[in-house]
Design a protein around this motif. Structure first.
Motif, PDB file in Angstrom:
ATOM      1  N   SER A 194      50.538  46.232  67.141  1.00 41.82           N
ATOM      2  CA  SER A 194      50.469  46.134  68.605  1.00 41.82           C
ATOM      3  C   SER A 194      51.753  46.633  69.269  1.00 41.82           C
ATOM      4  O   SER A 194      51.734  47.034  70.431  1.00 41.82           O
ATOM      5  CB  SER A 194      50.228  44.677  69.026  1.00 41.82           C
TER       6      SER A 194
ATOM      7  N   PHE B  85      53.871  44.711  70.222  1.00 41.16           N
ATOM      8  CA  PHE B  85      54.094  43.626  71.190  1.00 41.16           C
ATOM      9  C   PHE B  85      54.854  42.512  70.455  1.00 41.16           C
ATOM     10  O   PHE B  85      54.270  41.743  69.685  1.00 41.16           O
ATOM     11  CB  PHE B  85      52.727  43.148  71.685  1.00 41.16           C
TER      12      PHE B  85
ATOM     13  N   VAL C 219      56.821  39.137  70.135  1.00 38.53           N
ATOM     14  CA  VAL C 219      56.819  37.870  70.867  1.00 38.53           C
ATOM     15  C   VAL C 219      57.723  36.846  70.174  1.00 38.53           C
ATOM     16  O   VAL C 219      57.732  36.733  68.947  1.00 38.53           O
ATOM     17  CB  VAL C 219      55.384  37.281  70.979  1.00 38.53           C
TER      18      VAL C 219
ATOM     19  N   ASN D  51      55.713  36.279  66.357  1.00 34.59           N
ATOM     20  CA  ASN D  51      54.395  36.708  65.883  1.00 34.59           C
ATOM     21  C   ASN D  51      54.534  37.519  64.605  1.00 34.59           C
ATOM     22  O   ASN D  51      55.501  38.246  64.402  1.00 34.59           O
ATOM     23  CB  ASN D  51      53.617  37.472  66.968  1.00 34.59           C
TER      24      ASN D  51
ATOM     25  N   GLU E  72      52.072  39.981  62.337  1.00 30.20           N
ATOM     26  CA  GLU E  72      50.770  40.654  62.297  1.00 30.20           C
ATOM     27  C   GLU E  72      50.383  41.026  60.872  1.00 30.20           C
ATOM     28  O   GLU E  72      51.236  41.186  60.001  1.00 30.20           O
ATOM     29  CB  GLU E  72      50.812  41.909  63.187  1.00 30.20           C
TER      30      GLU E  72
ATOM     31  N   THR F 113      46.577  37.678  62.016  1.00 28.54           N
ATOM     32  CA  THR F 113      47.816  37.663  62.800  1.00 28.54           C
ATOM     33  C   THR F 113      48.134  36.255  63.320  1.00 28.54           C
ATOM     34  O   THR F 113      47.233  35.507  63.674  1.00 28.54           O
ATOM     35  CB  THR F 113      47.656  38.638  63.993  1.00 28.54           C
TER      36      THR F 113
ATOM     37  N   CYS G 142      50.356  34.060  66.160  1.00 30.32           N
ATOM     38  CA  CYS G 142      51.091  34.124  67.431  1.00 30.32           C
ATOM     39  C   CYS G 142      52.439  33.403  67.308  1.00 30.32           C
ATOM     40  O   CYS G 142      52.601  32.485  66.489  1.00 30.32           O
ATOM     41  CB  CYS G 142      50.298  33.446  68.539  1.00 30.32           C
ATOM     42  N   ALA G 143      53.370  33.793  68.168  1.00 29.46           N
ATOM     43  CA  ALA G 143      54.711  33.198  68.172  1.00 29.46           C
ATOM     44  C   ALA G 143      54.664  31.702  68.505  1.00 29.46           C
ATOM     45  O   ALA G 143      55.381  30.895  67.880  1.00 29.46           O
ATOM     46  CB  ALA G 143      55.582  33.929  69.192  1.00 29.46           C
ATOM     47  N   GLU G 144      53.836  31.321  69.464  1.00 28.80           N
ATOM     48  CA  GLU G 144      53.756  29.911  69.877  1.00 28.80           C
ATOM     49  C   GLU G 144      53.282  29.048  68.713  1.00 28.80           C
ATOM     50  O   GLU G 144      53.791  27.965  68.451  1.00 28.80           O
ATOM     51  CB  GLU G 144      52.784  29.741  71.063  1.00 28.80           C
TER      52      GLU G 144
ATOM     53  N   THR H 241      51.512  35.545  78.830  1.00 31.16           N
ATOM     54  CA  THR H 241      51.003  34.186  79.010  1.00 31.16           C
ATOM     55  C   THR H 241      50.363  33.779  77.675  1.00 31.16           C
ATOM     56  O   THR H 241      49.707  34.602  77.046  1.00 31.16           O
ATOM     57  CB  THR H 241      49.949  34.137  80.139  1.00 31.16           C
ATOM     58  N   PRO H 242      50.583  32.555  77.251  1.00 29.51           N
ATOM     59  CA  PRO H 242      50.041  32.137  75.949  1.00 29.51           C
ATOM     60  C   PRO H 242      48.522  32.313  75.882  1.00 29.51           C
ATOM     61  O   PRO H 242      47.810  32.042  76.863  1.00 29.51           O
ATOM     62  CB  PRO H 242      50.411  30.662  75.874  1.00 29.51           C
ATOM     63  N   CYS H 243      48.023  32.752  74.730  1.00 35.05           N
ATOM     64  CA  CYS H 243      46.583  32.984  74.566  1.00 35.05           C
ATOM     65  C   CYS H 243      45.830  31.653  74.548  1.00 35.05           C
ATOM     66  O   CYS H 243      46.430  30.582  74.405  1.00 35.05           O
ATOM     67  CB  CYS H 243      46.311  33.784  73.286  1.00 35.05           C
TER      68      CYS H 243
HETATM   69  N1  THU Z   1      50.668  37.135  70.706  1.00 31.28           N
HETATM   70  C1  THU Z   1      51.507  36.051  70.634  1.00 31.28           C
HETATM   71  O1  THU Z   1      52.379  35.984  69.767  1.00 31.28           O
HETATM   72  N2  THU Z   1      51.332  35.057  71.548  1.00 31.28           N
HETATM   73  C2  THU Z   1      50.387  35.043  72.519  1.00 31.28           C
HETATM   74  O2  THU Z   1      50.220  34.036  73.215  1.00 31.28           O
HETATM   75  C3  THU Z   1      49.552  36.240  72.742  1.00 31.28           C
HETATM   76  C4  THU Z   1      49.609  37.278  71.681  1.00 31.28           C
HETATM   77  C5  THU Z   1      50.845  38.207  69.732  1.00 31.28           C
HETATM   78  C6  THU Z   1      49.724  38.352  68.736  1.00 31.28           C
HETATM   79  C7  THU Z   1      49.818  39.814  68.363  1.00 31.28           C
HETATM   80  O3  THU Z   1      50.771  39.963  67.320  1.00 31.28           O
HETATM   81  C8  THU Z   1      50.371  40.490  69.611  1.00 31.28           C
HETATM   82  O4  THU Z   1      50.927  39.451  70.400  1.00 31.28           O
HETATM   83  C9  THU Z   1      49.338  41.252  70.409  1.00 31.28           C
HETATM   84  O5  THU Z   1      48.220  40.478  70.646  1.00 31.28           O
END
Ligand code: THU
Length: 141
Positions: free
Chosen positions: A27, A29, A31, A47, A49, A56, A58-60, A95-97
């Motif tokens: 990604s 992206f 985090v 995060n 992946e 994958t 997430c960081a949270e 924003t957190p998923c």
């Molecule tokens: N991601 C997070 O770490 N936290 C979130 O709340 C949303 C998404 C990460 C997951 C993945 O590695 C990347 O961001 C793109 O979705």
């Protein structure tokens, strides 16, 4: 918003450090999340992946795992800062998923989240506003 306190500065620093270790080759992206628990301890996560995308993390979620690992499953989360940067290092909204909101709600009913909203504005919101009527299992009694 309670931002700019020493505690928040430490959370921003930790989230930034975690983000630098993110594994996000797909990604781009990156985090980082950092949280303060009810004991005052700080924990962080980034995060990670996988080429098999659903695996994958997430960081949270990683930060919550670190908190549970260090303090046990009764740990309560008081505040969490999340930061995201693109491949070029530019700060991005995050924003957190939904999945992370659910897990966060299970570890802190009064938890406050600090994040950049889609307009890039730094926001602080209680989990109850981000996830109203969160799912919970009935108390086993
Ligand atoms: N991601 C997070 O770490 N936290 C979130 O709340 C949303 C998404 C990460 C997951 C993945 O590695 C990347 O961001 C793109 O979705």
């Amino acid at each position: 918003m309670n931002h700019g306190t020493d505690q928040d500065a430490a959370l921003f620093e930790l989230a930034e450090a975690a983000l630098r270790n993110a594994h996000a080759p797909y990604s781009g992206f990156h985090v980082g999340a950092a949280l303060r628990s009810d004991s005052g301890a700080l924990h962080s996560g980034c995060n990670v992946e996988s080429a098999a995308y659903p695996l994958t993390t997430c960081a949270e979620r990683a930060a919550i795992t670190a908190a549970v690992r260090a303090e046990g499953s009764r740990v309560r989360i008081v505040r969490l800062v999340v930061l995201a940067r693109g491949r070029d290092g530019q700060l991005l909204p995050a924003t957190p998923c939904g999945g992370c909101r659910q897990l966060l709600s299970e570890f802190g009913a009064g938890l406050e989240l600090v994040f950049h909203d889609p307009e890039g504005k730094l926001r602080c919101m209680p989990i109850g506003e981000l996830l109203p009527l969160a799912f919970g299992l009935p108390d086993p009694g």
